[in-house]
Design an enzyme around this catalytic site. Sequence first.
Site, PDB file in Angstrom:
ATOM      1  N   ASP A  12       0.830  -1.202   0.000  1.00  0.00           N
ATOM      2  CA  ASP A  12       0.000   0.000   0.000  1.00  0.00           C
ATOM      3  C   ASP A  12       0.866   1.254   0.000  1.00  0.00           C
ATOM      4  O   ASP A  12       1.721   1.423   0.868  1.00  0.00           O
ATOM      5  CB  ASP A  12      -0.897   0.023   1.239  1.00  0.00           C
ATOM      6  CG  ASP A  12      -1.985  -1.019   1.170  1.00  0.00           C
ATOM      7  OD1 ASP A  12      -2.762  -0.977   0.202  1.00  0.00           O
ATOM      8  OD2 ASP A  12      -2.062  -1.871   2.069  1.00  0.00           O
ATOM      9  N   ASP A  67      -6.638  -5.213  -4.474  1.00  0.00           N
ATOM     10  CA  ASP A  67      -7.186  -4.774  -3.187  1.00  0.00           C
ATOM     11  C   ASP A  67      -8.321  -3.760  -3.280  1.00  0.00           C
ATOM     12  O   ASP A  67      -9.129  -3.687  -2.364  1.00  0.00           O
ATOM     13  CB  ASP A  67      -6.046  -4.220  -2.316  1.00  0.00           C
ATOM     14  CG  ASP A  67      -6.439  -4.039  -0.860  1.00  0.00           C
ATOM     15  OD1 ASP A  67      -7.347  -4.767  -0.404  1.00  0.00           O
ATOM     16  OD2 ASP A  67      -5.842  -3.195  -0.181  1.00  0.00           O
ATOM     17  N   HIS A 108      -5.392   3.387  -3.330  1.00  0.00           N
ATOM     18  CA  HIS A 108      -6.725   2.988  -2.856  1.00  0.00           C
ATOM     19  C   HIS A 108      -6.919   3.144  -1.358  1.00  0.00           C
ATOM     20  O   HIS A 108      -7.989   2.797  -0.855  1.00  0.00           O
ATOM     21  CB  HIS A 108      -7.059   1.564  -3.323  1.00  0.00           C
ATOM     22  CG  HIS A 108      -6.099   0.518  -2.836  1.00  0.00           C
ATOM     23  ND1 HIS A 108      -4.956   0.198  -3.525  1.00  0.00           N
ATOM     24  CD2 HIS A 108      -6.096  -0.285  -1.759  1.00  0.00           C
ATOM     25  CE1 HIS A 108      -4.304  -0.768  -2.878  1.00  0.00           C
ATOM     26  NE2 HIS A 108      -4.974  -1.064  -1.809  1.00  0.00           N
TER      27      HIS A 108
END
Lengths: 989, 989
Positions: free
Chosen positions: B52, B174, B417
């Site tokens: 991430d 994801d 995201h």
Amino acid sequence: MHISTYFACILLGITLCYGVPVKKSNGCGYDACNLGDPMKLNVHMVPHTHDDVGWLKTVDQYFYGARNYIQHAGVQYILDSAIRALDQNPDRRFIYVEIGFFWRWWSQQTDDMRNKVKQFVNDGRLEFISGGWCMNDEASTHYNSIIDQHSLGAEFLRDNFGDCGRPKIGWQIDPFGHSREQASLLAQMGFDGLFFGRSDYEDYATRNRTRTMEMVWKASANLNKDGWLFTGVLPNGYGPPDSFCYDAFCDDAPIMDDPRLHDYNVPERVRTFIRAAQNEAVGFATNHIIMTMGSDFQYENANEWFKNMDKLIKYVNAEQVNGSNVNVFYSTPSCYLYALNKAGHNWTSKSDDFFPYAHHPHGFWTGYFTSRAAFKGYERHSNNILQVTRQLNAFANLNLRNSIFYLSEAMGVAQHHDAVSGTEKQEVAFDYAQRLSDGINVASGIINQAYSKLLPLNSQSPPTSPQFLCQLTNISECVPIQDQQRFTVTIWNPTVHSVLHHFRVPVTRAYTVRDSTGQPILAELFPVSNSTKKIPGRVGTATSQLIFRANLPALGFSTYFFEARTLVKREKPKVKITPNDECILQNQNIRVEIDAQGNLQHIINLKQSIAVAFSNQGFYWYQSFPGNNSQSQFQASGAYIFRPLSPTAQPVSQARSITCTKGDNVQTAVIVFNDWTSQEISLYDEGEFVEVEWTVGPIPIDDNMGKEIIIRYDTDINSQSKYYTDANGREVLERTRDYRPTWNYTVVETVSGNYYPINSRIWIKDQNRQLTVLTDRSEGGGSISDGSMEIMVHRRTLNDDSLGVGEPLNETAYGQGLVVRGRHILSLQTPETSAVHHRVAAQHLYMHPLTSFSLIPQDYYNYSAAYRQTWSALTDTLPLNVHLLTLDQLGPKDFLVRVEHYFELYEDDTYSKPVTFDLQSIFKAIGTISNTVELTLGANLELADLKRLDWVTNGESSSTKKTSKERPLDDTNITLNPMQIRTFSVALA
Amino acid sequence: MHISTYFACILLGITLCYGVPVKKSNGCGYDACNLGDPMKLNVHMVPHTHDDVGWLKTVDQYFYGARNYIQHAGVQYILDSAIRALDQNPDRRFIYVEIGFFWRWWSQQTDDMRNKVKQFVNDGRLEFISGGWCMNDEASTHYNSIIDQHSLGAEFLRDNFGDCGRPKIGWQIDPFGHSREQASLLAQMGFDGLFFGRSDYEDYATRNRTRTMEMVWKASANLNKDGWLFTGVLPNGYGPPDSFCYDAFCDDAPIMDDPRLHDYNVPERVRTFIRAAQNEAVGFATNHIIMTMGSDFQYENANEWFKNMDKLIKYVNAEQVNGSNVNVFYSTPSCYLYALNKAGHNWTSKSDDFFPYAHHPHGFWTGYFTSRAAFKGYERHSNNILQVTRQLNAFANLNLRNSIFYLSEAMGVAQHHDAVSGTEKQEVAFDYAQRLSDGINVASGIINQAYSKLLPLNSQSPPTSPQFLCQLTNISECVPIQDQQRFTVTIWNPTVHSVLHHFRVPVTRAYTVRDSTGQPILAELFPVSNSTKKIPGRVGTATSQLIFRANLPALGFSTYFFEARTLVKREKPKVKITPNDECILQNQNIRVEIDAQGNLQHIINLKQSIAVAFSNQGFYWYQSFPGNNSQSQFQASGAYIFRPLSPTAQPVSQARSITCTKGDNVQTAVIVFNDWTSQEISLYDEGEFVEVEWTVGPIPIDDNMGKEIIIRYDTDINSQSKYYTDANGREVLERTRDYRPTWNYTVVETVSGNYYPINSRIWIKDQNRQLTVLTDRSEGGGSISDGSMEIMVHRRTLNDDSLGVGEPLNETAYGQGLVVRGRHILSLQTPETSAVHHRVAAQHLYMHPLTSFSLIPQDYYNYSAAYRQTWSALTDTLPLNVHLLTLDQLGPKDFLVRVEHYFELYEDDTYSKPVTFDLQSIFKAIGTISNTVELTLGANLELADLKRLDWVTNGESSSTKKTSKERPLDDTNITLNPMQIRTFSVALA
């Protein structure tokens, strides 16, 4: 630094690249050391991992990294990754310690990887430190097994890495207190120094204040400088300075050195590191300090450590241009030690030990002296089998050392400081026991094989029946012989002296017992006690023990032949049983007086005409300090810590029952205190000792109190605060209640703070009386008031003591608390006559005769015609003060032997003197010695090649004028000085 | 398998070594693929890490592995260790996805390491998948920024790795729901397929049951097969099968394959794996399945994964000799896709999208459509500046692309995201905002530099005064101009059409405003509203906004000159303020009727003669479902999840106050609902839209209720369950309440389950009326009853929704809840006239004119003599349906340009047709085009070189007969079809 840069630096002859002093590697060991800058504060950064050979997980779970939900740890990955990290930068150093793990890893590596590792070892980039199979416990280990476990690792290293693999530094960073004998043994192994991480909080503070964190430990009262060992207390346990842990499982800030990214932190990190180095330096004597960069199971991803340390070194040293005096570099304990050695300092010395260890006023780590009493007994029992198996393997010339390895390995693992110490999780304790059991199974096969060669009288003899062990005879159980018509009991005496011993064979019927000459001998049926019968898990149905006396030859065996017989109805029972009456046990030497209430009143040595009166003897208990270890309920008693709620021990019962049973071979008093404590006091015919077999358990906990059970011997001996306990079964140290020899001791815990490890014995004495208690396993105890000795024999706690194990020490079996049975051997002598008794008895206790059984198809006539019934390896009697410590067949004609003088100086008029004997006498049965080479104690170096570093303490140098160790090859006469062990590689012609 | 063994296998021509099929690497991409065994179940094991780009920690903290106490994650180590692990065994494969991280790592590597990585890429051992700067959110991202962030990564890969580095597979494993536009954009970038991990639980079950986990997604209603994308739902999210996680931070059992050690588990592990493979295969159409071996931030110690997978592959395949049909090998998403492609399957297709995503009946991930409304606004604002900066950089020929990179990079990161989605921790949200702010600071310097070149009329002109941005004019704050005598307002219009726009400048006094011709223009002082004045943190003291109308040239600027003047006392105020009375706003086009109670009653399109009656309009709130996410209190509303406690939204107040203010430029109604909600409805002179500026916050929580604030527009439009929302600001999808096009939908959450992302617009319509609401940022909303649209504009929850972020979404500033202000633009048209209005307005909304200010020392005369006051890059007017999406100077004479047809097919009679124009017209101000090369949308491949894989769906092949893309170099005439974006590399002579 990247490798190509490194080579560039070398090529250009630049000694400082990127601010990092670069040293071309000239070899391994001290030659490979960076000794820093004499004008700077030199920080030796030592990357290391501390890998417990079992603790919260089993050794194999730790190795593979299984069950990480218990504890994240995977040693295979540590070694994988550390080796790869060394490849990145030739300045990097790594040390490895626990060979039990390294061996597991090594056996899975390719030749390419092995060669790479060898290269790193040869370059001094990877260094083996300590190099035992494990990092052994120091409190509850026996010297025989310490030596064995170190030798096991040392052998592996010698065989695979040669001289560059030889460890020179002891590294006992985690054990909870440090024994003087451990240091002495390391010195005898040729180590140059020892570092450890845990010392008493007051001791540490004192040393830090007086810059005496490092010293010369005079670790033997007998061996003089051969027992000296330079010793250092590490500055921060064995962890890195605060906030500089770069392990994948630490949360400290990495070095974030890209100024374009957020959180750039180089200046702050450099400042903090320099401050940490300067703070640490305050307690140390020279301009060298060590930083242990690692901790438990760290370096699983070594790159994280090394990548950040590379940067730290670069940036910290770069600060020198701004005036910083801190010079930091990768190093090893050897190199740090070598730098200290070169510093020309005159060190202080110390001659006591580092027991007991407390990390705060209520945190005395004295519980583990006794924790897992059953396992501690099993470990000692396993060693007994291991040594016997080695001897039988040698004398039968089986050359099955590789099979014995299973038990050697299991014993090596069991010496770990969370194994025999009793501080592991229950599941792990089971695994340790299973390993020993598996090893014993293999060993018993070897024993059987050995006897199959030793027993037959000639090649016409039919194959022997299998020999098997019955390891539960201590609870009168040996199922295979139960109800059998005929069987033999073959007993191996592993000592080099003949032994007179009484054996007890559990039976369901009467037998005629013949000795090795065929003579029926006196064998008396004693009833199995009720306390034995009710021991949970006992499946045998033997109701009696047949007690007979055996005369065993030195280093050999005798066979006793059992044949069932019918008890003649009118046969008068020879054994007299008297319940609940006064019981006087008396033989030729000793008289034991027990009153009708079961109280031991007196022990009298009839020959010496001395008596000791007992005001109390028996079982007492302390309530374990409870609590959840929150701030308000700290510190609980647990696996490590013994902390009684009250310093006054309570008797386990108000009344006792006593049953007095007398035969010709033995007289016993079975004294039952309550339904979970009893003792059987035995006096054997001609015996000079009183045996107290104690049985404790299941310790009740339905009152929600943890309990720590002691046996207390309260006498009229005027002991004047002094008591004496052994270190690892060898030298004995004098203890003084509420006192420490080297610092101003603050008395807080009046019981626990006076506990010491009892590996083999404790005594108190006055002018003319010495009462010595020998133990059959390691226990903790002390003398809490004059005339009194107390020994903790079993404990069951309900709280974890918050030191990591995460479980209370609450052993159960068969759905209830564990029952433990053990023995104390009491010797009442004058101080002058004590040593010869306790020294000999202690050796016989751990090198106990080993009994094996065999079901025999033949009658006695046919059996005796076919099989040898007694045999001794010796023809000469060896002097009483000589002990055969190790006899290990290395190859068809090659043996490792350790012989030992096991008396201390001055303790016995006769035996505390040098002794000379012929090594050949041990080998007489095998062959003629063609060559002997004397080795260091660890058997990994010729003694002649040993050169230890020289240290100066109080102006005196540690160097000894080396007496030429070269001896004529044909001279097998050996002289041993008190407490000297000598190790030889022996080749037979 | 060890490398040397591998080579031995190769040399011997053995294709099966140790049971592992060995394939000699022939190159990268599909050529490097192991396609398995056609007779077996082929398991493609895909080692991957999901990193991430910020979430619980900032992107740089994740990169370095800082603050591991928050979450253990260190990307630098992941890349270090994965690369090293690839070196161990040539069969191993690894993919990397997030170039934002890879770029950080790459910039710290040596040439040696870079070369090693390149070799791995060239061998297909390391493969870049997706290859955007981040894995962008799909709900709240705008297509402009999706393209930019993908292009940023693609450019890095192209420049450093060439063709082998070009990603071909979308990898949205994801993101929480999947937009059709995302798939369409990926198709236009030349991707061959897309995999994702999260799909609605009912959708997943249906697909798994019908073996339709993989399909051809017809992702554009306009682009036909150019928008088709093969799409697969991954079998296990993106994690490995249960119990086969070998990450250092997993606790699954390693493969313990030394039978001598305890816990040997090979047979059990092999059995379990084979069962897992067979279970997975049930839902998939071919004999190929994929296993995603990795998860969030895994492979920090890649050796642990690979070492165990090596063994797993070896032992599982060894089971084939016992009849197992499972064939497992290392693979990549490309190779898995290629195997599927070769399988000759006729796939199903899909043409709707994957919104909203629910993982259980109460778990609709529709909250994040609105979460962090202020940041969502700031992100859109930042893109506006980025695009303007690029244009100004190009037209001023500054060639400062490397400086613009700071903002490009921050925007790339912000598309993640857990960034613009609003699902990151608060601290991380601050960091994202700071990055944008830092990037804008650099950009504003470039803007200033550009104007310093564009403004001077000639070389004699004095240096320009600095141009600066005032980014808080939305709260009527621009401190630098406050109380100033003279300043200019220079406005850049980034669209290729001239624009008429009303601007508001916060002032403390009256000014004469001159347009770019020097004419004083009407500038009316409107009072700053009380709701603006009390916004926390507002430090400006402007009491009025000066509202003036600007006519801006296409792709150019105009400057307005402000000079303070004294208000003549008797000057009649032109602006009429009427509190609490009926308020009719009316201009040439629109009439808005608001009653005296502040209720919007009607909007009337005067030209079209259509009216909409409002039964309600204004702010409502849902109580967030509370709870601690224990089993009994599940599922709370949070950063991801929107779950109202009751489906009935409550009005925020019972009464409103209204202030009607009318000038010539604008007429407004300020309607205050309570002290934390208000709206200002504005109608500008000649405007065709109604602007609703909403202000919400601080949302009160002293009642311990989380609140989700919507604006609802309840009309008399007969919408018949249908509503329309855009995807990422481009194509619009029809939504039907309580319905899913591809499965039998179970209606549970009647509000949240009908929410969809609104990136730019939502509408409802009936026969002759369409009410369209344009938003200035991404929001969530839907039509919960006929005639009604509701849009969530702000939310403040008090519970974490248990999806990892670990915080309630409780934004505060200045010690109280965050105040957010935004705009809705309302368009009432007939369905036929709507498109031209909302399409143009939406482009103007996100490519808004950018205002910069400058304090001017000169009077107007001297200023106008020295500086250019208006300028346009264009001389020709470009067609209205052409949009300049990207204008990016790559080098002194090189540019990247994207032009776009932004109308859909059939939505407008005039503009929904192909359009042709001359690219040269955009460059007229810079130079003459000498060459153009058309590229894929990601700008990393010549379109002529693109060959996408061919898929068959419902019997139809995806292949298109390629119209020759070769065009004469001098023909700069371009034709765009509806919704087509074309990307060109343009070289100037």
